[in-house]
Design a protein around this motif. Structure first.
Motif, short mmCIF file in Angstrom:
data_model
loop_
_atom_site.label_atom_id
_atom_site.label_comp_id
_atom_site.label_asym_id
_atom_site.label_seq_id
_atom_site.Cartn_x
_atom_site.Cartn_y
_atom_site.Cartn_z
N LYS A 1 60.74 38.37 32.03
CA LYS A 1 61.56 39.49 32.34
C LYS A 1 61.73 40.11 31.08
O LYS A 1 61.84 41.27 31.11
N ILE A 2 62.30 39.26 29.99
CA ILE A 2 62.61 40.07 28.84
C ILE A 2 61.50 40.53 28.03
O ILE A 2 61.69 41.85 27.70
N VAL A 3 60.38 39.88 27.92
CA VAL A 3 59.33 40.42 27.13
C VAL A 3 58.54 41.49 27.97
O VAL A 3 58.25 42.59 27.29
N PHE A 4 58.21 41.20 29.25
CA PHE A 4 57.35 42.24 29.93
C PHE A 4 58.02 43.02 31.07
O PHE A 4 57.42 43.98 31.26
N GLY A 5 59.44 42.97 31.11
CA GLY A 5 60.25 43.88 31.76
C GLY A 5 60.13 43.33 33.27
O GLY A 5 59.50 42.33 33.68
N PRO A 6 61.16 43.75 34.09
CA PRO A 6 61.38 43.18 35.55
C PRO A 6 60.26 43.70 36.53
O PRO A 6 60.28 43.37 37.49
N GLU A 7 59.72 44.71 36.24
CA GLU A 7 58.98 45.75 37.21
C GLU A 7 57.68 45.19 37.63
O GLU A 7 57.14 44.21 36.87
N PHE A 8 57.16 45.26 38.73
CA PHE A 8 55.79 44.95 39.05
C PHE A 8 54.78 45.58 38.11
O PHE A 8 54.80 46.77 37.91
N LYS A 9 53.82 44.76 37.72
CA LYS A 9 52.71 45.39 36.90
C LYS A 9 51.19 45.17 37.69
O LYS A 9 51.14 44.35 38.23
N SER A 10 50.61 46.43 37.56
CA SER A 10 49.25 46.17 38.10
C SER A 10 48.35 46.17 36.87
O SER A 10 48.49 47.12 36.03
N ILE A 11 47.20 45.47 36.90
CA ILE A 11 46.18 45.36 35.89
C ILE A 11 45.00 46.15 36.08
O ILE A 11 44.56 45.62 37.42
N PRO A 12 44.70 47.10 35.68
CA PRO A 12 43.33 47.80 35.90
C PRO A 12 42.12 47.21 35.91
O PRO A 12 42.00 46.17 34.79
N LYS A 13 41.17 47.39 36.78
CA LYS A 13 39.81 46.62 36.61
C LYS A 13 38.97 47.45 36.09
O LYS A 13 39.09 48.65 36.22
N PRO A 14 37.97 47.15 35.46
CA PRO A 14 36.68 47.95 35.10
C PRO A 14 36.03 48.61 36.21
O PRO A 14 36.16 48.06 37.19
N ASP A 15 35.31 49.78 35.94
CA ASP A 15 34.76 50.51 36.87
C ASP A 15 33.78 49.53 37.77
O ASP A 15 33.74 49.52 39.11
N VAL A 16 33.06 48.66 36.95
CA VAL A 16 32.07 47.90 37.36
C VAL A 16 32.69 46.96 38.81
O VAL A 16 32.00 46.81 39.54
N LEU A 17 33.80 46.67 38.28
CA LEU A 17 34.32 45.64 39.25
C LEU A 17 35.27 46.27 40.41
O LEU A 17 35.89 45.66 41.24
N SER A 18 35.61 47.57 40.03
CA SER A 18 36.58 48.31 41.43
C SER A 18 36.02 48.86 42.49
O SER A 18 36.62 48.95 43.30
N GLY A 19 34.67 48.90 42.36
CA GLY A 19 33.91 49.45 43.80
C GLY A 19 33.88 48.40 44.71
O GLY A 19 34.39 47.17 44.62
N SER A 20 33.18 49.03 45.73
CA SER A 20 32.96 47.86 46.86
C SER A 20 31.40 47.88 47.37
O SER A 20 30.73 48.81 47.02
N VAL A 21 30.96 46.96 48.00
CA VAL A 21 29.50 46.79 48.11
C VAL A 21 29.47 46.80 50.11
O VAL A 21 30.58 46.08 50.62
N THR A 22 28.53 46.92 50.58
CA THR A 22 28.67 46.62 51.98
C THR A 22 27.70 45.39 52.23
O THR A 22 26.40 45.39 51.70
N LEU A 23 28.28 44.46 53.13
CA LEU A 23 27.48 43.34 53.29
C LEU A 23 27.65 42.93 54.69
O LEU A 23 28.84 42.93 55.30
#
Lengths: 235, 642
Positions: free
Chosen positions: B115-137
């Motif tokens: 909490k001290i080092v990174f802060g109390p708030e929620f963090k989201s980690i961005p994904k690279p474009d290759v991994l952020s899409g979706s496929v149809t299965l």
């Protein structure tokens, strides 16, 4: 100074005093018996030597070096092998794996034990190579624990009641094994209740009772000493 | 149900299972070798996620996503290695509970530091474009990232299998986990191996966190949610068993997915219900084996000797009654704050002293006492608000309902021992928590119950005594707690209590003497549950409002802390611990936000330096001083040589 010396060793479990000034002296190449009844302190003596229950006072000296106070794995690496009485082979490992995990001190000795040499000594183990430790019979487990300790290339082998619970035929086989191991240049300290088994394989014996040494001398003398046998051994 | 829906759901279940497996495989590996149930494993998971966040943000950028996925777990491993060599290593010889507590203290510390080092708030980690899409299965839309996770986890499982079965180190690890002492005698360096396994387990937790971070979010305390889930997984699978962790992960992952669709309200309850069901049928888990009883030589006997020592010195009766007199006078000269604080301490003391009847006296570590506290509190709350019960009848029923709950739960729990017992009590506790949390119609759900009326007490139809004021409530709580603690003391020093101690020392030998060990354990579990319920009832009366938080497992940890702080093998220890805990809590919360950090450091210090607790330490010192001055005889077991 002998090969392995115990000088006035006192060992405790918690606050209970178990060993009282135990002194032993073993020469290189000997087979020495440590005789005594159940609870006399034989296993504790071994556990004190190998460092699983380090002595609180007194010392264990091996090849002129004080080893008491070292951790068990260091003592093993100095060349002392321990075979516990309850044959604790690793139940989830195969026979071969049991041997492999114990390989140690290959460079320290002239002709290290190999799996092949072990199989030559214990052919039965080769047949059961792929079986798990938990699938072996009592005699096979005993062979495996001895074999496993040999893989650490010990100069002194501590054998804790190897004949216990084994069929007479297997015990006879075991005596042969011990003599063979001795021929390979390994010094053996044997804890036993079975006087006749000891007489077959060892030259000298100590009798221990209530945590202290009561008698020491050649096996031939002990065999005819009715008083000591009567008093300290269940014969 | 069409194929596309099924595909999406199956993959979602597998993704959940994959995360669970990564975390719980490390947990189970560490338990198998080190015999430590690592509470801090969730915190390591959290660190993995934070490191992933930090590394992708400041060092490699989103483009170096895969590199970060390697670096973050390595960072976690480094921290784990420091923890193992610096802290854990010092207490391997202690009893399990101290190791458990040390890792719990680490959770508090690491969470607050994050909490001290990174802060109390929620963090989201961005994904690279290759991994952020979706496929149809099969007609369903599946995120690419889910596919990555679902492929990576089985790969890790295969790698683990290879390492454990095909490398020498792996074989040594397996050997050590089945017989530590033998491995030691065969020349295996236990210290090095322990560090290696702990760090490797941390890599798995870190990888879990680093991989889950971008899919979920990261915040301080995220580990506490994860750790309980992974406890469930490894306990269901069998502690220390890797395949158990795999099967457990798939079971829980699927159950969560199905639960969300079918019973969205009681999804979490389902998980604990499954755990309870598995442990009732197979007490050691699906693939587990009974744990070996620790050999006498492995135990730390010096500490137990504190209690079995025949040197007893009794305090002058005047000294013993003086504190009580003082407590009777205090409200006359202090204000409402201190009256309230002391009442809180009384209630906590009762809970802790009752808890120690299980831990210190019988040797059972219950991690679900909050359940009985909650049952007692809700009994009073519901009876007073909904059924119009008077104060005394409602309070009288609180230990009764708690005892009934303890009878049912204890019936199943006493079949287990050690860590398994702790985990099953935890599961039952959480089961009750999730029910109270969601059952709006009956318990008020997460709103709890407000405005609990405290009616005047009428005795035999005579004039009522109003205990609504702070001062009157103080005296009422003091009276009830005083009588209860006196009763517990009486139970502990009775032959029944002596039998419990015998069971703690050596249950096997006690059973050889004809003691029905399980029956005794069950009885004491019910007794402790009843007193805990009474404490809960008092709490409801004093606070006049209750919420399901009082049943959460973190509340169950409180009596454990108090007992350890005060001293496990003394009678007053837990009460002294309650004083320290409540006072620390009240003042630290007012003074700093870092309350958890301070509590964690206090616990850490106590576990490392004063394992006998405050009272144990004082006793030991008093004994030494009195012994030196010749007031008491010096004593030891040893007979003179020859």
């Amino acid at each position: 100074m002998a090969f392995l010396d115990l000088n006035s060793v006192n060992t405790y479990y918690g606050r209970s005093h178990i060993l009282f000034d135990v002194s032993l002296s073993i020469e290189k190449g000997e087979v020495v018996s440590l005789l005594g009844r159940n609870g006399a302190g034989k296993s504790t003596t071994f556990r004190s030597i190998i460092g699983l229950n380090p002595p609180q006072s007194g010392e264990v000296v091996f090849k002129g070096e004080r080893i008491s106070g070292m951790r068990a794995f260091r003592i093993c690496r100095k060349g002392i092998g321990f075979v516990p009485e309850d044959r604790r082979c690793f139940p989830d490992l195969t026979v071969l794996e049991n041997l492999e995990v114990a390989i140690r001190r290959e460079k320290e000795v002239a002709s290290p034990w190999t799996v092949e040499r072990i199989y030559a000594l214990f052919p039965r183990l080769q047949e059961r190579e792929k079986n798990l430790g938990s699938q072996l019979s009592g005699g096979e487990q005993q062979m495996l624990t001895i074999a496993r300790t040999l893989m650490t290339n010990p100069e002194v082998l501590l054998l804790d009641e190897p004949s216990e619970g084994l069929a007479p035929l297997v015990v006879a086989l075991l005596a042969e094994m011990i003599l063979k191991i001795r021929k390979e240049g390994v010094t053996v300290l044997l804890a036993e209740q079975n006087l006749h088994f000891c007489a077959k394989v060892s030259d000298r014996g100590y009798v221990i009772d209530k945590g202290s040494v009561k008698y020491e001398g050649p096996m031939s003398d002990l065999l005819i000493n009715e008083e000591v046998k009567e008093k300290y051994l269940a014969v | 149900m069409d194929l596309s829906f099924l595909t999406v759901q199956v993959l979602s279940a597998l993704r959940q299972a994959a995360f669970l497996f990564l975390i719980s495989s490390g947990l189970t590996l560490i338990f198998g070798v080190l015999n430590i149930l690592n509470f801090a494993h969730g915190a390591l998971y959290m660190l993995g996620a934070y490191f992933m966040y930090w590394i992708t943000l400041y060092i490699v950028g989103t483009g170096g996503f895969l590199l970060a996925l390697v670096l973050a777990p390595l960072g976690v491993a480094l921290i784990a290695a420091v923890i193992e060599t610096g802290l854990l290593r010092r207490i391997y010889m202690q009893e399990e509970i101290y190791q458990l507590l040390l890792t719990y203290a680490l959770v508090l510390i690491i969470d607050d530091l994050a909490k001290i080092v990174f802060g109390p708030e929620f963090k989201s980690i961005p994904k690279p474009d290759v991994l952020s899409g979706s496929v149809t299965l099969f007609g369903g839309t599946v995120p690419v990232y889910t596919l990555l996770v679902v492929i990576l986890a089985p790969a890790v499982a295969l790698l683990l299998w290879y390492l454990l079965h095909r490398t020498k180190t792996g074989k040594v690890v397996r050997a050590t986990s089945s017989d530590r002492e033998m491995a030691d005698a065969l020349g295996i360096n236990m210290s090095a191996l322990f560090t290696l396994v702990f760090a490797f387990g941390a890599i798995l937790a870190g990888l879990g966190g680093a991989l889950a971070g971008p899919a979920r979010t990261v915040f301080p305390g995220v580990g506490t949610e994860v750790i309980i889930e992974s406890f469930v997984v490894v306990v269901i699978g069998g502690l220390g068993n890797l395949w158990g962790a795999l099967i457990g992960s798939i079971l829980i992952g699927s159950l969560e997915t199905v639960g969300i669709i079918v019973f969205p309200e009681f999804e979490m309850s389902l998980i604990y219900l499954l755990m309870v069901a598995v442990l009732v049928v197979r007490p050691w888990g699906l693939f587990g084996r009974p744990l070996k009883v620790k050999a006498l030589s492995e135990k730390n006997l010096a500490m137990e000797a504190q209690e079995i020592s025949p040197v007893h010195f009794s305090v002058h009766p005047a000294v013993r009654w003086a504190p009580l007199l003082l407590l009777l006078l205090v409200p006359l000269v202090t204000g409402r704050f201190y009256q309230y604080l002391l009442s809180q301490i009384f209630i906590a003391s009762l809970m802790a002293v009752a808890f120690n009847l299980l831990l210190g006296t019988t040797g059972l570590l219950s991690f679900g006492q909050a359940a009985f506290f909650g049952v007692g509190a809700y009994t009073v709350g519901l009876l007073a608000t909904k059924a119009g019960f008077g104060t005394l009848p409602a309070l009288f029923l609180s230990p009764v309902t708690a005892a009934a709950a303890a009878a049912v739960i204890g019936f199943f729990c006493v079949r287990l021992s050690g860590v398994h017992f702790a985990m099953l009590t935890l599961a039952f506790g959480q089961l009750i928590f999730t029910v109270a949390y969601k059952w709006y119609g009956f318990t008020g759900g997460d709103n709890g119950i407000q405005g609990i009326p405290v009616k005047p007490i009428s005795i035999g139809g005579l004039a009522g005594i109003d205990i609504g004021s702070n001062q009157a409530m103080y005296y009422f709580v003091l009276l009830v707690v005083g009588l209860s603690v006196g009763l517990i003391r009486r139970i502990r020093s009775s032959p029944f209590g002596a039998t419990l101690k015998a069971i703690r020392e050596n249950g096997q030998r006690a059973s050889y003497l004809g003691v029905n060990v399980k029956l005794y354990q069950w009885t004491v579990f019910v007794i402790a549950g009843a007193f805990t319920g009474l404490a809960g009832g008092l709490y409801a009366l004093m606070e006049k409002a209750i919420s399901p938080e009082i049943i959460h497992w973190t509340k169950s940890a409180e009596p454990v802390f108090m007992t350890i702080i005060g001293g496990i093998y003394t009678f007053v220890g837990p009460a002294v611990g309650a004083v320290v805990y409540i006072v620390l809590n009240s003042y630290l919360v007012a003074w700093t936000e870092k309350w958890a950090l301070v509590l964690g450091l206090v616990l850490l210090t106590l576990v490392l330096l004063l394992p006998g607790g405050v009272v144990g330490f004082v006793n030991e010192k008093a004994r030494q001083i009195l012994g030196k001055s010749g007031c008491i005889r010096r004593w030891s077991f040893s007979k003179s040589a020859k």
